[in-house]
Write an enzyme that holds these catalytic residues in place. Structure first.
Site, PDB file in Angstrom:
ATOM      1  N   LYS A 108      -6.659   9.599  -0.553  1.00  6.57           N
ATOM      2  CA  LYS A 108      -5.476   9.410  -1.393  1.00  6.57           C
ATOM      3  C   LYS A 108      -4.908  10.800  -1.636  1.00  6.57           C
ATOM      4  O   LYS A 108      -5.546  11.630  -2.279  1.00  6.57           O
ATOM      5  CB  LYS A 108      -5.864   8.723  -2.708  1.00  6.57           C
ATOM      6  CG  LYS A 108      -4.706   8.571  -3.695  1.00  6.57           C
ATOM      7  CD  LYS A 108      -5.154   7.875  -4.972  1.00  6.57           C
ATOM      8  CE  LYS A 108      -4.137   8.064  -6.079  1.00  6.57           C
ATOM      9  NZ  LYS A 108      -4.627   7.561  -7.375  1.00  6.57           N
ATOM     10  N   LYS A 154       3.789   1.008 -15.172  1.00  2.00           N
ATOM     11  CA  LYS A 154       2.893  -0.034 -15.689  1.00  2.00           C
ATOM     12  C   LYS A 154       2.383   0.344 -17.060  1.00  2.00           C
ATOM     13  O   LYS A 154       2.162   1.513 -17.335  1.00  2.00           O
ATOM     14  CB  LYS A 154       1.685  -0.178 -14.767  1.00  2.00           C
ATOM     15  CG  LYS A 154       1.913  -1.087 -13.609  1.00  2.00           C
ATOM     16  CD  LYS A 154       0.772  -1.032 -12.639  1.00  2.00           C
ATOM     17  CE  LYS A 154       0.534   0.367 -12.122  1.00  2.00           C
ATOM     18  NZ  LYS A 154       1.652   0.999 -11.489  1.00  2.00           N
ATOM     19  N   VAL A 199       3.179   8.935  -4.676  1.00  3.55           N
ATOM     20  CA  VAL A 199       4.587   9.234  -4.956  1.00  3.55           C
ATOM     21  C   VAL A 199       4.825  10.739  -4.860  1.00  3.55           C
ATOM     22  O   VAL A 199       5.770  11.191  -4.205  1.00  3.55           O
ATOM     23  CB  VAL A 199       4.988   8.683  -6.346  1.00  3.55           C
ATOM     24  CG1 VAL A 199       6.346   9.242  -6.775  1.00  3.55           C
ATOM     25  CG2 VAL A 199       5.010   7.155  -6.323  1.00  3.55           C
ATOM     26  N   GLU A 244       6.164   5.066   0.627  1.00  3.90           N
ATOM     27  CA  GLU A 244       4.848   5.704   0.472  1.00  3.90           C
ATOM     28  C   GLU A 244       3.730   4.877   1.109  1.00  3.90           C
ATOM     29  O   GLU A 244       3.935   3.722   1.506  1.00  3.90           O
ATOM     30  CB  GLU A 244       4.531   5.933  -1.015  1.00  3.90           C
ATOM     31  CG  GLU A 244       4.406   4.648  -1.810  1.00  3.90           C
ATOM     32  CD  GLU A 244       3.399   4.751  -2.953  1.00  3.90           C
ATOM     33  OE1 GLU A 244       2.268   5.227  -2.725  1.00  3.90           O
ATOM     34  OE2 GLU A 244       3.750   4.314  -4.060  1.00  3.90           O
ATOM     35  N   SER A 267      -0.399  11.963 -14.282  1.00  2.00           N
ATOM     36  CA  SER A 267      -0.187  11.919 -12.836  1.00  2.00           C
ATOM     37  C   SER A 267       0.649  13.098 -12.352  1.00  2.00           C
ATOM     38  O   SER A 267       1.643  13.487 -12.985  1.00  2.00           O
ATOM     39  CB  SER A 267       0.518  10.619 -12.445  1.00  2.00           C
ATOM     40  OG  SER A 267       0.827  10.635 -11.067  1.00  2.00           O
ATOM     41  N   ALA A 268       0.262  13.634 -11.197  1.00  2.00           N
ATOM     42  CA  ALA A 268       1.046  14.698 -10.557  1.00  2.00           C
ATOM     43  C   ALA A 268       2.410  14.171 -10.088  1.00  2.00           C
ATOM     44  O   ALA A 268       3.279  14.966  -9.726  1.00  2.00           O
ATOM     45  CB  ALA A 268       0.271  15.283  -9.377  1.00  2.00           C
ATOM     46  N   ASP A 269       2.607  12.857 -10.118  1.00  2.00           N
ATOM     47  CA  ASP A 269       3.942  12.304  -9.818  1.00  2.00           C
ATOM     48  C   ASP A 269       4.985  12.893 -10.769  1.00  2.00           C
ATOM     49  O   ASP A 269       6.132  13.134 -10.379  1.00  2.00           O
ATOM     50  CB  ASP A 269       3.963  10.776  -9.984  1.00  2.00           C
ATOM     51  CG  ASP A 269       3.134  10.044  -8.936  1.00  2.00           C
ATOM     52  OD1 ASP A 269       2.626  10.702  -8.006  1.00  2.00           O
ATOM     53  OD2 ASP A 269       3.005   8.807  -9.066  1.00  2.00           O
TER      54      ASP A 269
HETATM   55  N1  PSU Z   1       1.354   2.184  -9.069  1.00  2.00           N
HETATM   56  C1  PSU Z   1       1.248   1.015  -8.392  1.00  2.00           C
HETATM   57  N2  PSU Z   1       0.725   1.002  -7.154  1.00  2.00           N
HETATM   58  C2  PSU Z   1       0.289   2.147  -6.568  1.00  2.00           C
HETATM   59  C3  PSU Z   1       0.417   3.383  -7.274  1.00  2.00           C
HETATM   60  C4  PSU Z   1       0.959   3.354  -8.517  1.00  2.00           C
HETATM   61  O1  PSU Z   1       1.634  -0.012  -8.913  1.00  2.00           O
HETATM   62  O2  PSU Z   1      -0.191   2.075  -5.440  1.00  2.00           O
HETATM   63  C5  PSU Z   1       0.012   4.644  -6.604  1.00  2.00           C
HETATM   64  C6  PSU Z   1       1.247   5.469  -6.229  1.00  2.00           C
HETATM   65  O3  PSU Z   1       1.050   6.033  -4.947  1.00  2.00           O
HETATM   66  C7  PSU Z   1       1.276   6.571  -7.278  1.00  2.00           C
HETATM   67  C8  PSU Z   1      -0.200   6.771  -7.496  1.00  2.00           C
HETATM   68  O4  PSU Z   1       1.913   7.741  -6.850  1.00  2.00           O
HETATM   69  O5  PSU Z   1      -0.736   5.465  -7.498  1.00  2.00           O
HETATM   70  C9  PSU Z   1      -0.492   7.477  -8.792  1.00  2.00           C
HETATM   71  O6  PSU Z   1      -1.820   7.846  -8.795  1.00  2.00           O
HETATM   72  P1  PSU Z   1      -2.359   8.834  -9.928  1.00  2.00           P
HETATM   73  O7  PSU Z   1      -2.205   8.036 -11.195  1.00  2.00           O
HETATM   74  O8  PSU Z   1      -3.792   9.085  -9.548  1.00  2.00           O
HETATM   75  O9  PSU Z   1      -1.500  10.055  -9.864  1.00  2.00           O
HETATM   76 MN    MN Z   2      -4.589  10.469 -12.751  1.00  2.00          MN
END
Ligand code: PSU
Ligand code: MN
Length: 311
Positions: free
Chosen positions: A94, A167, A114, A30, A148-150
């Site tokens: 992003k 985390k 992700v 990624e 997260s949309a992940d």
């Molecule tokens: N966790 C990390 N480093 C990162 C991310 C997550 O330790 O760079 C990034 C990844 O690309 C993950 C995104 O998909 O943050 C999630 O963002 P959000 O919580 O806004 O969905």
């Molecule tokens: Mn979020």
């Protein structure tokens, strides 16, 4: 064969194009971690080293990003520099599932999360994807709805994601519940526990423990040939030498979270803000750990891609 339907959007590097033609194992990587997850120049340096690790196991790295409105599958060193150099950051979105069509239709640049990397990897026919940590259900999500949309991507897209767990800026328990609801298996690689990114233990169990890349490949093959669509989380704990004390991290994370609330950080800015804050509060140690765990995941991802090719 490349899927002709997506040729309008997909642009392969020479190396990846050749690998596809020869049926060689490929590992997706990624780019949000490069543009929004680590500071320059560690981000670019790490991205290059991770690609080398993948190659050292006989697989081909395909780092994915959106550049000038095209989905690039495999990046040049110049592309990596562009994505990592902070002076460009305001030009680099992003990109998660929500943002993909906008950034493509506007001919813009984006680093893929992700979720978006999984989408692009599937379009490109790549089954194995290496990252650091996945997004998840944030602490306090019962008020903020920050999930997260992940996670919804993992529910539907056929890509195996190798990470070092989630985390503890997230609510790990709720993240695991959410994945369970959506039928996403969470495998502990050589561990019964679900790791917490900076540290090896979270106090939560993985669903299943598998011990070898062969076992992983067999599991994934069985899942998908059964028609059980969706991703797999392969949680690979940070190496012992780089693991951080989970008690200390709890305190650091609590402080970082407090600061994010004070500053009214919202939406997609939350994760990058917390990562930067944690780095500050640990005097850079969290960054060193972050680099080590991504490299560790690259070793496993490459071995898995090689093994998947045998099925
Ligand atoms: N966790 C990390 N480093 C990162 C991310 C997550 O330790 O760079 C990034 C990844 O690309 C993950 C995104 O998909 O943050 C999630 O963002 P959000 O919580 O806004 O969905
Ligand atoms: Mn979020």
């Amino acid at each position: 064969m490349m899927n002709p339907t997506y040729d309008k959007w997909l642009q392969y590097s020479e190396e990846v194009r050749e690998a596809k033609a020869k049926g060689q194992p490929i590992v997706a990587l990624e780019s949000t971690i490069i543009s929004h997850g680590m500071p320059y120049p560690t981000n670019v340096q790490t991205a290059l080293e991770v690609e080398e690790i993948v190659r050292s196991h006989g697989a081909i790295p395909a780092t994915i990003a959106i550049l000038n409105g095209k989905i690039k599958i495999g990046l040049s060193d110049e592309d990596l520099e562009f994505l990592g150099n902070t002076s460009n950051q305001s030009n680099i979105w992003k990109v998660s599932r929500r943002d993909l069509a906008y950034v493509l239709s506007q001919g813009q640049n984006g680093a893929t999360t992700v979720a978006a990397t999984m989408i692009c990897a599937e379009l490109a026919g790549i089954e194995v994807f290496v990252t650091g940590g996945i997004g998840g259900v944030h602490r306090g999500a019962e008020h903020t709805m920050d999930i997260s949309a992940d996670l919804t991507e993992l529910a539907q897209t056929n890509v195996a994601v190798i990470c070092a767990g989630a985390k503890s800026i997230l609510d790990i328990g709720l993240t695991l519940e959410y994945l369970e609801t959506h039928g996403v298996p969470v495998i502990g690689y050589q561990t019964d526990e679900f790791p917490a990114f900076y540290s090896r233990s979270s106090g939560f169990s993985a669903n299943f423990a598998l011990q070898t890349p062969q076992e992983l490949a067999s599991f994934i093959h069985n899942k998908w040939t059964l028609g059980l669509d969706g991703g797999i989380v392969i949680a690979n704990p940070v190496p012992h030498d780089f693991a951080m004390d989970s008690q200390i991290m709890e305190k650091v994370i609590a402080d970082a979270l407090e600061e994010s609330v004070r500053q009214h950080i919202q939406g997609k800015a939350v994760t990058p803000f917390l990562l930067e804050k944690i780095k500050e509060l640990t005097g850079g140690q969290s960054l060193e750990t972050n680099v080590a765990l991504v490299k560790n995941n690259a070793h496993l991802g490459a071995k898995l891609a090689v093994e998947m090719n045998r099925h």
